[in-house]
Design an enzyme around this catalytic site. Structure first.
Site, PDB file in Angstrom:
ATOM      1  N   GLU A 291      -1.945  40.918 -33.028  1.00  0.00           N
ATOM      2  CA  GLU A 291      -1.659  42.142 -33.064  1.00  0.00           C
ATOM      3  C   GLU A 291      -1.410  42.568 -31.893  1.00  0.00           C
ATOM      4  O   GLU A 291      -0.751  43.807 -31.511  1.00  0.00           O
ATOM      5  CB  GLU A 291      -3.306  41.908 -32.482  1.00  0.00           C
ATOM      6  CG  GLU A 291      -4.742  42.095 -33.666  1.00  0.00           C
ATOM      7  CD  GLU A 291      -5.314  41.422 -32.441  1.00  0.00           C
ATOM      8  OE1 GLU A 291      -6.396  42.314 -33.234  1.00  0.00           O
ATOM      9  OE2 GLU A 291      -5.976  40.705 -31.701  1.00  0.00           O
TER      10      GLU A 291
ATOM     11  N   GLY B 134     -13.814  46.189 -37.360  1.00  0.00           N
ATOM     12  CA  GLY B 134     -14.259  46.942 -38.552  1.00  0.00           C
ATOM     13  C   GLY B 134     -15.382  48.085 -37.772  1.00  0.00           C
ATOM     14  O   GLY B 134     -16.011  48.552 -36.416  1.00  0.00           O
TER      15      GLY B 134
ATOM     16  N   MET C  53     -15.511  41.233 -31.086  1.00  0.00           N
ATOM     17  CA  MET C  53     -15.382  39.738 -30.591  1.00  0.00           C
ATOM     18  C   MET C  53     -15.372  39.789 -29.469  1.00  0.00           C
ATOM     19  O   MET C  53     -15.592  38.940 -29.075  1.00  0.00           O
ATOM     20  CB  MET C  53     -15.263  38.933 -31.547  1.00  0.00           C
ATOM     21  CG  MET C  53     -15.516  39.206 -33.394  1.00  0.00           C
ATOM     22  SD  MET C  53     -14.936  37.689 -34.231  1.00  0.00           S
ATOM     23  CE  MET C  53     -15.914  36.620 -33.755  1.00  0.00           C
ATOM     24  N   GLU C  54     -14.734  40.896 -28.901  1.00  0.00           N
ATOM     25  CA  GLU C  54     -13.962  40.333 -27.136  1.00  0.00           C
ATOM     26  C   GLU C  54     -14.247  41.401 -26.096  1.00  0.00           C
ATOM     27  O   GLU C  54     -14.539  40.893 -25.003  1.00  0.00           O
ATOM     28  CB  GLU C  54     -12.585  40.408 -27.678  1.00  0.00           C
ATOM     29  CG  GLU C  54     -12.332  38.641 -28.604  1.00  0.00           C
ATOM     30  CD  GLU C  54     -11.960  39.034 -30.015  1.00  0.00           C
ATOM     31  OE1 GLU C  54     -12.063  38.256 -30.453  1.00  0.00           O
ATOM     32  OE2 GLU C  54     -12.375  40.259 -29.937  1.00  0.00           O
TER      33      GLU C  54
ATOM     34  N   ASP D  68     -10.700  47.321 -41.618  1.00  0.00           N
ATOM     35  CA  ASP D  68     -12.093  47.084 -42.483  1.00  0.00           C
ATOM     36  C   ASP D  68     -12.814  47.512 -42.366  1.00  0.00           C
ATOM     37  O   ASP D  68     -13.493  48.055 -40.922  1.00  0.00           O
ATOM     38  CB  ASP D  68     -12.144  45.857 -42.550  1.00  0.00           C
ATOM     39  CG  ASP D  68     -12.594  45.125 -41.578  1.00  0.00           C
ATOM     40  OD1 ASP D  68     -14.031  45.454 -41.150  1.00  0.00           O
ATOM     41  OD2 ASP D  68     -12.011  44.426 -40.598  1.00  0.00           O
TER      42      ASP D  68
END
Length: 253
Positions: A12, A78, A195-196, A219
């Site tokens: 990333e 996502g 997730m963060e 996604d």
């Protein structure tokens, strides 16, 4: 102004690594922090690894050890609703931990952080505006110059949208549309899941440090998510990250 830039995964921020003029590097807590100059600014660049604990640990080090004034967290995510498409950019107006549930505590609300009595962590409006304008600038003026049209076609990317809304974070890689639909019914203005980000926002809130979290949709958080995120990370994500951060840094006073 001293700026900390974080990506959860090396891919990333790999193009930012190619751009930074490294003055020093230091390993703390098994993470390497690169201090140097990037696009004319004093920067500490690091990838945190995945999950809320990893992100919280990393941003705490940036604040306590390096004294950053602003944290920029970026990467992929996502889609959080049916309108989000691969290539869209989500700027977090607010962030929430979707796997936080302390409702067993009398009086606690779903998603509320115990003792803080907060559900959402909000981005400062001036930073939010600059981040949105920076993402729009990259998409409108640089995207097609940097990414091959064949690659854009592979992901059905034409003119990505930049949206401001809610980002939900949890220690889960979501690849189930039923889970996304359930979160949509519980979280207002949900745009993406990752997730963060909300852990970063909570730490910044507790220390009084400004932050911006933005994500590129890789996604649809469905059964194809594992394939799509891998391919998107390898070929595409870093260009969005570099382009948007370059423009955003230039907009800061």
């Amino acid at each position: 102004m001293k700026i900390g830039i974080i990506g959860a995964i090396e891919e990333e921020i790999k193009l930012l690594m190619e751009e930074i003029e490294i003055l020093s590097e230091e390993t703390i807590g098994k993470r390497t922090y690169y201090k140097g100059s990037l696009f004319g600014r004093q920067i500490i660049l690091v990838y945190s690894r995945c999950g809320k604990v990893a992100a919280a640990s990393t941003v705490t080090t940036l604040i306590q050890h390096y004294g950053v004034d602003l944290v920029l967290f970026t990467g992929v995510a996502g889609g959080g609703n049916s309108e989000r498409k691969i290539g869209d950019v989500v700027i977090a107006k607010k962030l929430v931990q979707h796997d936080m549930d302390s409702t067993g505590i009398p009086g606690a609300l779903r998603f509320e952080i115990p003792l803080l009595k907060k559900i959402y962590f909000e981005t400062e409006p001036p930073l939010l505006k600059k981040a949105k304008e920076s993402a729009e600038h990259y998409i409108n003026h640089q995207l097609e110059k940097e990414l091959d049209l064949k690659l854009l076609k592979e992901f059905n990317i034409t003119v990505p949208k930049v949206v401001v809304g809610t980002i939900a974070s949890g220690d889960q890689f979501i690849s189930d549309r039923n889970k996304i639909n359930a979160l949509n019914s519980q979280i207002e203005d949900l745009q993406c899941v990752e997730m963060e980000g909300a852990a970063v926002a909570q730490i910044c809130y507790e220390y009084g440090v400004s932050f911006v979290v933005f994500r590129v949709i890789s996604d649809n958080a469905d059964e194809n998510a594992h394939y799509n995120i891998k391919r998107f990370l390898e070929k595409t994500a870093g260009y969005f990250t570099r382009g948007i951060i370059k423009q955003l840094i230039s907009e800061l006073g």
